[in-house]
Motif scaffolding. Structure first.
Motif, PDB file in Angstrom:
ATOM      1  N   ASN A   1       0.829  -1.201   0.000  1.00  0.00           N
ATOM      2  CA  ASN A   1       0.000   0.000   0.000  1.00  0.00           C
ATOM      3  C   ASN A   1       0.867   1.256   0.000  1.00  0.00           C
ATOM      4  OD1 ASN A   1      -2.610  -1.411   0.319  1.00  0.00           O
ATOM      5  ND2 ASN A   1      -1.703  -2.043   2.265  1.00  0.00           N
ATOM      6  N   PRO A   2       0.345   2.355  -0.551  1.00  0.00           N
ATOM      7  CA  PRO A   2       1.112   3.606  -0.607  1.00  0.00           C
ATOM      8  C   PRO A   2       1.544   4.137   0.761  1.00  0.00           C
ATOM      9  CG  PRO A   2      -0.735   3.706  -2.122  1.00  0.00           C
ATOM     10  CD  PRO A   2      -0.918   2.465  -1.304  1.00  0.00           C
ATOM     11  N   ASP A   3       0.897   3.691   1.852  1.00  0.00           N
ATOM     12  CA  ASP A   3       1.325   4.130   3.183  1.00  0.00           C
ATOM     13  C   ASP A   3       2.520   3.334   3.685  1.00  0.00           C
ATOM     14  OD1 ASP A   3       0.226   1.670   3.766  1.00  0.00           O
ATOM     15  OD2 ASP A   3      -1.210   2.412   5.249  1.00  0.00           O
ATOM     16  N   LEU A   4       3.132   2.548   2.783  1.00  0.00           N
ATOM     17  CA  LEU A   4       4.342   1.759   3.055  1.00  0.00           C
ATOM     18  C   LEU A   4       4.076   0.537   3.930  1.00  0.00           C
ATOM     19  CD1 LEU A   4       6.995   4.589   3.578  1.00  0.00           C
ATOM     20  CD2 LEU A   4       6.329   3.422   1.455  1.00  0.00           C
ATOM     21  N   SER A   5       2.846   0.065   3.945  1.00  0.00           N
ATOM     22  CA  SER A   5       2.533  -1.179   4.633  1.00  0.00           C
ATOM     23  C   SER A   5       2.490  -2.319   3.623  1.00  0.00           C
ATOM     24  CB  SER A   5       1.194  -1.079   5.368  1.00  0.00           C
ATOM     25  OG  SER A   5       0.123  -0.901   4.450  1.00  0.00           O
ATOM     26  N   ILE A   6       2.937  -3.480   4.048  1.00  0.00           N
ATOM     27  CA  ILE A   6       2.865  -4.699   3.243  1.00  0.00           C
ATOM     28  C   ILE A   6       2.041  -5.700   4.032  1.00  0.00           C
ATOM     29  CG2 ILE A   6       4.141  -6.561   2.147  1.00  0.00           C
ATOM     30  CD1 ILE A   6       6.472  -4.705   1.774  1.00  0.00           C
ATOM     31  N   ARG A   7       0.947  -6.138   3.448  1.00  0.00           N
ATOM     32  CA  ARG A   7      -0.027  -6.981   4.150  1.00  0.00           C
ATOM     33  C   ARG A   7       0.009  -8.403   3.607  1.00  0.00           C
ATOM     34  NH1 ARG A   7      -5.695  -4.515   3.633  1.00  0.00           N
ATOM     35  NH2 ARG A   7      -4.792  -3.115   5.205  1.00  0.00           N
TER      36      ARG A   7
ATOM     37  N   GLU B   1     -11.873 -13.443   7.463  1.00  0.00           N
ATOM     38  CA  GLU B   1     -10.691 -14.093   6.911  1.00  0.00           C
ATOM     39  C   GLU B   1      -9.579 -13.092   6.642  1.00  0.00           C
ATOM     40  OE1 GLU B   1      -9.862 -17.407   6.245  1.00  0.00           O
ATOM     41  OE2 GLU B   1     -11.520 -17.637   7.653  1.00  0.00           O
ATOM     42  N   ARG B   2      -9.895 -11.992   5.988  1.00  0.00           N
ATOM     43  CA  ARG B   2      -8.870 -11.002   5.641  1.00  0.00           C
ATOM     44  C   ARG B   2      -8.383 -10.234   6.867  1.00  0.00           C
ATOM     45  NH1 ARG B   2     -10.515  -6.927   1.631  1.00  0.00           N
ATOM     46  NH2 ARG B   2      -8.269  -6.643   1.368  1.00  0.00           N
ATOM     47  N   SER B   3      -9.204 -10.192   7.921  1.00  0.00           N
ATOM     48  CA  SER B   3      -8.788  -9.494   9.148  1.00  0.00           C
ATOM     49  C   SER B   3      -7.655 -10.230   9.844  1.00  0.00           C
ATOM     50  CB  SER B   3      -9.968  -9.339  10.103  1.00  0.00           C
ATOM     51  OG  SER B   3     -10.931  -8.434   9.595  1.00  0.00           O
ATOM     52  N   ARG B   4      -7.575 -11.552   9.645  1.00  0.00           N
ATOM     53  CA  ARG B   4      -6.496 -12.339  10.250  1.00  0.00           C
ATOM     54  C   ARG B   4      -5.277 -12.232   9.339  1.00  0.00           C
ATOM     55  NH1 ARG B   4     -10.926 -15.906  11.271  1.00  0.00           N
ATOM     56  NH2 ARG B   4     -10.350 -17.308   9.566  1.00  0.00           N
ATOM     57  N   ARG B   5      -4.335 -11.391   9.743  1.00  0.00           N
ATOM     58  CA  ARG B   5      -3.240 -11.051   8.831  1.00  0.00           C
ATOM     59  C   ARG B   5      -2.002 -10.602   9.608  1.00  0.00           C
ATOM     60  NH1 ARG B   5      -6.607  -6.790   9.734  1.00  0.00           N
ATOM     61  NH2 ARG B   5      -5.718  -4.674   9.716  1.00  0.00           N
ATOM     62  N   VAL B   6      -0.886 -10.524   8.900  1.00  0.00           N
ATOM     63  CA  VAL B   6       0.353  -9.943   9.408  1.00  0.00           C
ATOM     64  C   VAL B   6       0.742  -8.818   8.468  1.00  0.00           C
ATOM     65  CG1 VAL B   6       2.818 -10.320   9.809  1.00  0.00           C
ATOM     66  CG2 VAL B   6       1.153 -12.043  10.544  1.00  0.00           C
ATOM     67  N   GLU B   7       1.141  -7.690   9.026  1.00  0.00           N
ATOM     68  CA  GLU B   7       1.552  -6.551   8.213  1.00  0.00           C
ATOM     69  C   GLU B   7       2.945  -6.084   8.623  1.00  0.00           C
ATOM     70  OE1 GLU B   7      -1.203  -3.327   8.073  1.00  0.00           O
ATOM     71  OE2 GLU B   7      -2.913  -4.591   7.477  1.00  0.00           O
ATOM     72  N   PHE B   8       3.695  -5.635   7.640  1.00  0.00           N
ATOM     73  CA  PHE B   8       4.950  -4.925   7.881  1.00  0.00           C
ATOM     74  C   PHE B   8       4.697  -3.472   7.516  1.00  0.00           C
ATOM     75  CE2 PHE B   8       6.212  -9.260   7.513  1.00  0.00           C
ATOM     76  CZ  PHE B   8       7.360  -9.396   8.290  1.00  0.00           C
ATOM     77  N   ARG B   9       5.025  -2.587   8.443  1.00  0.00           N
ATOM     78  CA  ARG B   9       4.707  -1.168   8.246  1.00  0.00           C
ATOM     79  C   ARG B   9       5.943  -0.330   8.605  1.00  0.00           C
ATOM     80  NH1 ARG B   9      -0.192   1.340   7.857  1.00  0.00           N
ATOM     81  NH2 ARG B   9      -1.204  -0.660   8.323  1.00  0.00           N
ATOM     82  N   LEU B  10       6.256   0.644   7.758  1.00  0.00           N
ATOM     83  CA  LEU B  10       7.403   1.515   7.990  1.00  0.00           C
ATOM     84  C   LEU B  10       6.953   2.864   8.526  1.00  0.00           C
ATOM     85  CD1 LEU B  10       9.444   0.849   4.722  1.00  0.00           C
ATOM     86  CD2 LEU B  10       9.906  -0.068   7.009  1.00  0.00           C
ATOM     87  N   ARG B  11       7.726   3.375   9.477  1.00  0.00           N
ATOM     88  CA  ARG B  11       7.518   4.745   9.953  1.00  0.00           C
ATOM     89  C   ARG B  11       8.817   5.505   9.744  1.00  0.00           C
ATOM     90  NH1 ARG B  11       8.247   7.635  14.633  1.00  0.00           N
ATOM     91  NH2 ARG B  11       9.026   5.802  15.757  1.00  0.00           N
ATOM     92  N   THR B  12       8.746   6.601   9.001  1.00  0.00           N
ATOM     93  CA  THR B  12       9.941   7.400   8.760  1.00  0.00           C
ATOM     94  C   THR B  12      10.124   8.409   9.883  1.00  0.00           C
ATOM     95  OG1 THR B  12       8.910   9.207   7.526  1.00  0.00           O
ATOM     96  CG2 THR B  12       9.456   7.208   6.292  1.00  0.00           C
TER      97      THR B  12
ATOM     98  N   GLY C   1       0.440  -7.725  14.133  1.00  0.00           N
ATOM     99  CA  GLY C   1      -0.426  -8.897  14.094  1.00  0.00           C
ATOM    100  C   GLY C   1      -1.871  -8.484  14.294  1.00  0.00           C
ATOM    101  N   HIS C   2      -2.742  -8.973  13.429  1.00  0.00           N
ATOM    102  CA  HIS C   2      -4.164  -8.627  13.486  1.00  0.00           C
ATOM    103  C   HIS C   2      -4.996  -9.910  13.510  1.00  0.00           C
ATOM    104  CE1 HIS C   2      -3.433  -4.347  12.308  1.00  0.00           C
ATOM    105  NE2 HIS C   2      -2.388  -4.893  11.703  1.00  0.00           N
ATOM    106  N   THR C   3      -6.082  -9.875  14.260  1.00  0.00           N
ATOM    107  CA  THR C   3      -7.004 -11.010  14.312  1.00  0.00           C
ATOM    108  C   THR C   3      -8.401 -10.544  13.916  1.00  0.00           C
ATOM    109  OG1 THR C   3      -7.745 -10.679  16.600  1.00  0.00           O
ATOM    110  CG2 THR C   3      -5.695 -11.916  16.281  1.00  0.00           C
ATOM    111  N   SER C   4      -9.283 -11.496  13.700  1.00  0.00           N
ATOM    112  CA  SER C   4     -10.699 -11.161  13.566  1.00  0.00           C
ATOM    113  C   SER C   4     -11.255 -10.914  14.967  1.00  0.00           C
ATOM    114  CB  SER C   4     -11.455 -12.301  12.879  1.00  0.00           C
ATOM    115  OG  SER C   4     -11.381 -13.476  13.674  1.00  0.00           O
TER     116      SER C   4
END
Length: 232
Positions: free
Chosen positions: A80-86, A207-218, A136-139
């Motif tokens: 995503n443009p906010d620099l998150s990878i889901r 289903e999609r709520s259960r996910r792992v994201e990598f997110r950058l903060r500058t 880490g995100h869950t339903s």
């Protein structure tokens, strides 16, 4: 004669007071001018930081897309443009209710993370990265549990999953040269069900709520906050 002298003294008194007031007004005017000049300088600094941040984010996003676009569908991932990878295919990540990484996700991470690190820790970006977040995100559901209890249980589960992910990444041979940098910048954050993914109907997509994201903060945010703190 005495009255004339008193009148002259009163005039001299009022003249001195008026001179004092005029002097004070000049001081206040100068202070206001200095304040406005400084405020304009700080506004320009904030604008410059924002412009640099926007350019940085745009370039970093494009570099990530160029690197990973061929793999995203296979991984069930999106950038995503906010620099998150889901990573949003739970059947590849964890078994339901468990925090041990599935073999499929370990294979994905072993491919993804060294390439990801090569980009964000490169000379081009490393001084501008303030934090690398594993989220880490869950339903929201939990069988036979009330809403509050489900949220707490999911918080523990999401935190355990991010810790498992972090532990796995730190032992990858391909990242050992940057382990010190990672320990300074990488965090594991369990967010329970606080940020669900919604369907177009407005209902949660479990289903999609259960996910792992990598997110950058500058560090642009911290630079702007430092400037704004001067006015608090």
């Amino acid at each position: 004669m005495r009255n004339d002298e008193e009148h002259i003294e009163q005039e001299e008194h009022w003249v001195s007071v008026s001179d004092l007031m005029a002097g004070l007004m000049m001081v206040f005017l100068l202070v206001a001018i200095v304040f406005m000049v400084n405020a304009e300088i700080e506004r320009n600094k904030i604008r410059d930081v924002a412009v640099l941040y926007d350019k940085l984010r745009t370039q970093l996003y494009q570099d990530l897309v160029n690197e990973f676009e061929p793999d995203l569908q296979t991984w069930g991932a999106e950038i995503n443009p906010d620099l998150s990878i889901r990573f949003g295919r739970p059947e590849l990540i964890f078994d339901k209710g468990e925090n041990d990484l599935k073999d499929e996700f370990e294979v994905i991470l072993s491919d993804f993370f060294p390439r990801y690190l090569n980009i964000i820790a490169s000379e081009k970006y490393r001084e501008d990265i303030a934090e690398v977040r594993i989220e880490g995100h869950t339903s929201s559901g939990w069988v036979s549990r009330g809403e509050d209890e489900a949220y707490i249980l999911n918080m523990g589960l999401s935190q355990a999953r991010t810790r498992s992910t972090l532990e796995f990444l730190l032992q990858l041979p391909a990242v050992q040269a940057e382990k010190a940098w990672l320990k300074e910048h990488m965090t594991a954050n369990g967010l329970s069900s606080s940020k669900p993914i919604l369907q177009t109907s407005g209902e949660e997509d479990s289903e999609r709520s259960r996910r792992v994201e990598f997110r950058l903060r500058t560090d642009a945010e911290s630079r702007i906050a430092t400037i704004l703190d001067r006015y608090r």
